[in-house]
Scaffold this active site. Structure first.
Site, PDB file in Angstrom:
ATOM      1  N   CYS A 140      15.277  -8.119  64.276  1.00 18.92           N
ATOM      2  CA  CYS A 140      16.598  -8.535  64.776  1.00 18.92           C
ATOM      3  C   CYS A 140      17.127  -7.622  65.873  1.00 18.92           C
ATOM      4  O   CYS A 140      18.028  -8.006  66.622  1.00 18.92           O
ATOM      5  CB  CYS A 140      17.587  -8.626  63.627  1.00 18.92           C
ATOM      6  SG  CYS A 140      17.152  -9.910  62.457  1.00 18.92           S
ATOM      7  N   HIS A 144      24.628  -8.823  67.132  1.00 15.64           N
ATOM      8  CA  HIS A 144      23.612  -9.614  66.439  1.00 15.64           C
ATOM      9  C   HIS A 144      24.333 -10.468  65.403  1.00 15.64           C
ATOM     10  O   HIS A 144      25.233  -9.995  64.703  1.00 15.64           O
ATOM     11  CB  HIS A 144      22.589  -8.695  65.774  1.00 15.64           C
ATOM     12  CG  HIS A 144      21.650  -9.426  64.867  1.00 15.64           C
ATOM     13  ND1 HIS A 144      20.999 -10.575  65.258  1.00 15.64           N
ATOM     14  CD2 HIS A 144      21.262  -9.181  63.595  1.00 15.64           C
ATOM     15  CE1 HIS A 144      20.247 -10.999  64.260  1.00 15.64           C
ATOM     16  NE2 HIS A 144      20.389 -10.176  63.236  1.00 15.64           N
ATOM     17  N   ASN A 164      21.223 -16.866  61.570  1.00 14.85           N
ATOM     18  CA  ASN A 164      20.607 -15.641  62.085  1.00 14.85           C
ATOM     19  C   ASN A 164      19.308 -16.026  62.795  1.00 14.85           C
ATOM     20  O   ASN A 164      18.341 -16.418  62.149  1.00 14.85           O
ATOM     21  CB  ASN A 164      20.332 -14.685  60.919  1.00 14.85           C
ATOM     22  CG  ASN A 164      19.706 -13.372  61.365  1.00 14.85           C
ATOM     23  OD1 ASN A 164      19.281 -13.232  62.512  1.00 14.85           O
ATOM     24  ND2 ASN A 164      19.647 -12.420  60.454  1.00 14.85           N
TER      25      ASN A 164
HETATM   26  N1  ACO Z   1      23.537 -19.696  47.001  1.00 19.22           N
HETATM   27  C1  ACO Z   1      24.191 -19.401  45.877  1.00 19.22           C
HETATM   28  N2  ACO Z   1      24.143 -18.204  45.288  1.00 19.22           N
HETATM   29  C2  ACO Z   1      23.393 -17.254  45.871  1.00 19.22           C
HETATM   30  C3  ACO Z   1      22.673 -17.496  47.074  1.00 19.22           C
HETATM   31  C4  ACO Z   1      22.765 -18.775  47.636  1.00 19.22           C
HETATM   32  N3  ACO Z   1      22.135 -19.125  48.774  1.00 19.22           N
HETATM   33  N4  ACO Z   1      22.033 -16.375  47.421  1.00 19.22           N
HETATM   34  C5  ACO Z   1      22.332 -15.450  46.499  1.00 19.22           C
HETATM   35  N5  ACO Z   1      23.144 -15.974  45.557  1.00 19.22           N
HETATM   36  C6  ACO Z   1      23.710 -15.327  44.396  1.00 19.22           C
HETATM   37  C7  ACO Z   1      22.906 -14.116  43.977  1.00 19.22           C
HETATM   38  O1  ACO Z   1      21.837 -14.504  43.156  1.00 19.22           O
HETATM   39  C8  ACO Z   1      23.950 -13.305  43.225  1.00 19.22           C
HETATM   40  O2  ACO Z   1      24.097 -13.841  41.935  1.00 19.22           O
HETATM   41  P1  ACO Z   1      24.282 -12.833  40.680  1.00 19.22           P
HETATM   42  O3  ACO Z   1      25.560 -12.109  40.942  1.00 19.22           O
HETATM   43  O4  ACO Z   1      24.316 -13.782  39.540  1.00 19.22           O
HETATM   44  O5  ACO Z   1      23.077 -11.937  40.705  1.00 19.22           O
HETATM   45  C9  ACO Z   1      25.239 -13.597  43.988  1.00 19.22           C
HETATM   46  O6  ACO Z   1      24.995 -14.809  44.729  1.00 19.22           O
HETATM   47  C10 ACO Z   1      25.615 -12.504  44.948  1.00 19.22           C
HETATM   48  O7  ACO Z   1      24.481 -12.150  45.723  1.00 19.22           O
HETATM   49  P2  ACO Z   1      24.504 -10.912  46.711  1.00 19.22           P
HETATM   50  O8  ACO Z   1      23.132 -10.695  47.265  1.00 19.22           O
HETATM   51  O9  ACO Z   1      25.211  -9.777  46.068  1.00 19.22           O
HETATM   52  O10 ACO Z   1      25.437 -11.524  47.867  1.00 19.22           O
HETATM   53  P3  ACO Z   1      26.014 -10.804  49.123  1.00 19.22           P
HETATM   54  O11 ACO Z   1      27.459 -10.949  49.135  1.00 19.22           O
HETATM   55  O12 ACO Z   1      25.415  -9.428  49.331  1.00 19.22           O
HETATM   56  O13 ACO Z   1      25.463 -11.733  50.325  1.00 19.22           O
HETATM   57  C11 ACO Z   1      23.737 -11.786  52.017  1.00 19.22           C
HETATM   58  C12 ACO Z   1      24.077 -11.892  50.537  1.00 19.22           C
HETATM   59  C13 ACO Z   1      24.395 -12.936  52.751  1.00 19.22           C
HETATM   60  C14 ACO Z   1      22.231 -11.848  52.193  1.00 19.22           C
HETATM   61  C15 ACO Z   1      24.257 -10.446  52.571  1.00 19.22           C
HETATM   62  O14 ACO Z   1      23.894  -9.412  51.713  1.00 19.22           O
HETATM   63  C16 ACO Z   1      23.754 -10.114  53.963  1.00 19.22           C
HETATM   64  O15 ACO Z   1      24.135 -10.738  54.928  1.00 19.22           O
HETATM   65  N6  ACO Z   1      22.934  -9.058  54.092  1.00 19.22           N
HETATM   66  C17 ACO Z   1      22.465  -8.568  55.366  1.00 19.22           C
HETATM   67  C18 ACO Z   1      21.498  -9.454  56.051  1.00 19.22           C
HETATM   68  C19 ACO Z   1      21.116  -8.851  57.373  1.00 19.22           C
HETATM   69  O16 ACO Z   1      21.943  -8.400  58.145  1.00 19.22           O
HETATM   70  N7  ACO Z   1      19.841  -8.760  57.654  1.00 19.22           N
HETATM   71  C20 ACO Z   1      19.422  -8.025  58.829  1.00 19.22           C
HETATM   72  C21 ACO Z   1      19.022  -8.845  59.898  1.00 19.22           C
HETATM   73  S1  ACO Z   1      17.744  -9.946  59.459  1.00 19.22           S
HETATM   74  C22 ACO Z   1      16.258  -9.390  60.163  1.00 19.22           C
HETATM   75  O17 ACO Z   1      16.093  -8.305  60.668  1.00 19.22           O
HETATM   76  C23 ACO Z   1      15.110 -10.339  60.039  1.00 19.22           C
END
Ligand code: ACO
Length: 326
Positions: free
Chosen positions: A116, A253, A283
């Site tokens: 990314c 990004h 993304n």
């Molecule tokens: N639908 C419904 N529920 C979901 C989903 C979904 N698609 N995905 C996860 N959940 C659930 C999880 O299982 C979890 O349930 P639990 O509490 O029962 O365990 C709950 O939702 C919360 O999950 P978290 O992972 O804590 O959610 P969070 O608020 O952290 O959001 C996300 C997740 C969107 C992935 C976030 O962490 C994020 O954006 N992270 C950074 C991503 C990023 O910037 N990546 C870098 C660039 S990508 C690259 O380089 C290729």
């Protein structure tokens, strides 16, 4: 007088197929909802490449749009750099495919792989080539087909990514050496390979002989993102000799609206100074910054003379920022 890498044209391409969150909601066994995806990521829809549509094909369309915008011919480009983690083939590079696709019979072309952060890395490379006199005009492209490396049973990743391409042409121009100069004023790059397991693809040529699928510990990446993006952007501003108050646009990004708002809040900037496309593109990894920049230029928000901050973080971890006067 100082040589600067100045933007002279930009363009983008998004595949025709738009996939709203409701399509994931309808996928049996995925157990996700439009509400969750919007609330946790800010994403409402994304574009997916058509069957057979490749990263180089998308990059070529974006490159042609940038050439049209600049009013120049492909033969006037000295170098093509493509930032991608989803190339058509293991080799040759996507950049050489773009070179051929544009009908260029000279110059040189290569890919940059920093996931990314790829576009930020590619901009820094293009700047170095221009400032050192090795190239006069460089086509810098971010292009990805992340839909090809998704695990469609993993709701924590497959709802977040999209496909597309953006292209920016940089040209060597003389500046006065002040912060009023147009072009790239500073770059700041970092990586830390000890965080490999936070974000990776579980396949590859020498390890498995397969393309693999993306694996991400989203929460952990999120934790690193706001802190590292804020720091690198502040360092880049300092290197450029400008302050946050001078910034006209942040072009971040586009991974997650919560990372974007968290970072911008730490800068002390209002959201109306941020180009946000994550709701429409998802993304798109290395393509997200040139896509957002192209949208901001096309709709007239980004104007000549505006001071831009771009910042990105991704797999590696790799991250960085570029300060650019449009
Ligand atoms: N639908 C419904 N529920 C979901 C989903 C979904 N698609 N995905 C996860 N959940 C659930 C999880 O299982 C979890 O349930 P639990 O509490 O029962 O365990 C709950 O939702 C919360 O999950 P978290 O992972 O804590 O959610 P969070 O608020 O952290 O959001 C996300 C997740 C969107 C992935 C976030 O962490 C994020 O954006 N992270 C950074 C991503 C990023 O910037 N990546 C870098 C660039 S990508 C690259 O380089 C290729």
């Amino acid at each position: 007088m100082i040589r600067r890498a100045v933007p002279i044209g930009i363009g983008h391409y998004l595949p025709d197929r738009i996939v709203p969150n409701s399509e994931f909601e309808a996928m049996e066994g995925l157990d996700t909802s439009d509400e969750w995806i919007r609330a946790r990521s800010g994403i409402e829809r994304r574009h997916f490449a058509a069957e057979g549509e490749t990263t180089s094909q998308m990059a070529i369309v974006a490159a042609r749009a940038a050439l049209d915008h600049a009013g120049i011919e492909a033969s006037q480009i000295d170098a093509v750099i493509v930032a991608t983690s989803t190339p058509d083939l293991t080799f040759p590079s996507v950049a050489t495919m773009v070179q051929a696709g544009l009908g260029m019979d000279g110059g040189f072309a290569f890919d940059v792989q920093a996931v990314c952060a790829g576009f930020v890395y590619a901009l820094a490379n293009a700047n170095a080539l221009i400032v050192s006199g090795q190239a006069r005009r460089v086509m810098v492209i971010g292009a990805e087909t992340f839909s090809r490396i998704m695990d469609w049973t993993d709701r924590t990743t497959c709802v977040l990514f999209g496909d597309g391409a953006g292209a920016l042409i940089l040209e060597a121009q003389d500046g006065a050496g002040t912060t009023d100069d147009r072009g790239i004023l500073a770059t700041d790059l970092h990586s830390d390979g000890t965080h490999r397991d936070l974000l990776y693809v579980d396949g590859g040529v020498s390890a498995t002989g397969t393309a693999g699928v993306l694996k991400m510990q989203g929460k952990e990446v999120f934790r690193h993102a706001v802190e590292k993006l804020t720091k690198t952007a502040e360092t880049a501003l300092e290197k450029a000799g400008v302050s946050v108050a001078d910034v006209d646009w942040v072009v971040p990004h586009q991974a997650n609206i919560r990372i974007i708002t968290g970072t911008v809040k730490k800068f002390g900037l209002p959201m109306d100074k941020v180009i946000v496309t994550v709701q429409d593109h998802g993304n798109t990894s290395a393509a997200s910054i040139p896509l957002a920049m192209s949208v901001g230029v096309a709709d007239g928000r980004i104007q000549p003379g505006d001071l831009l901050v771009t910042e990105a973080i991704g797999g590696g971890l790799a991250w960085g920022a570029v300060i650019l006067r449009w």
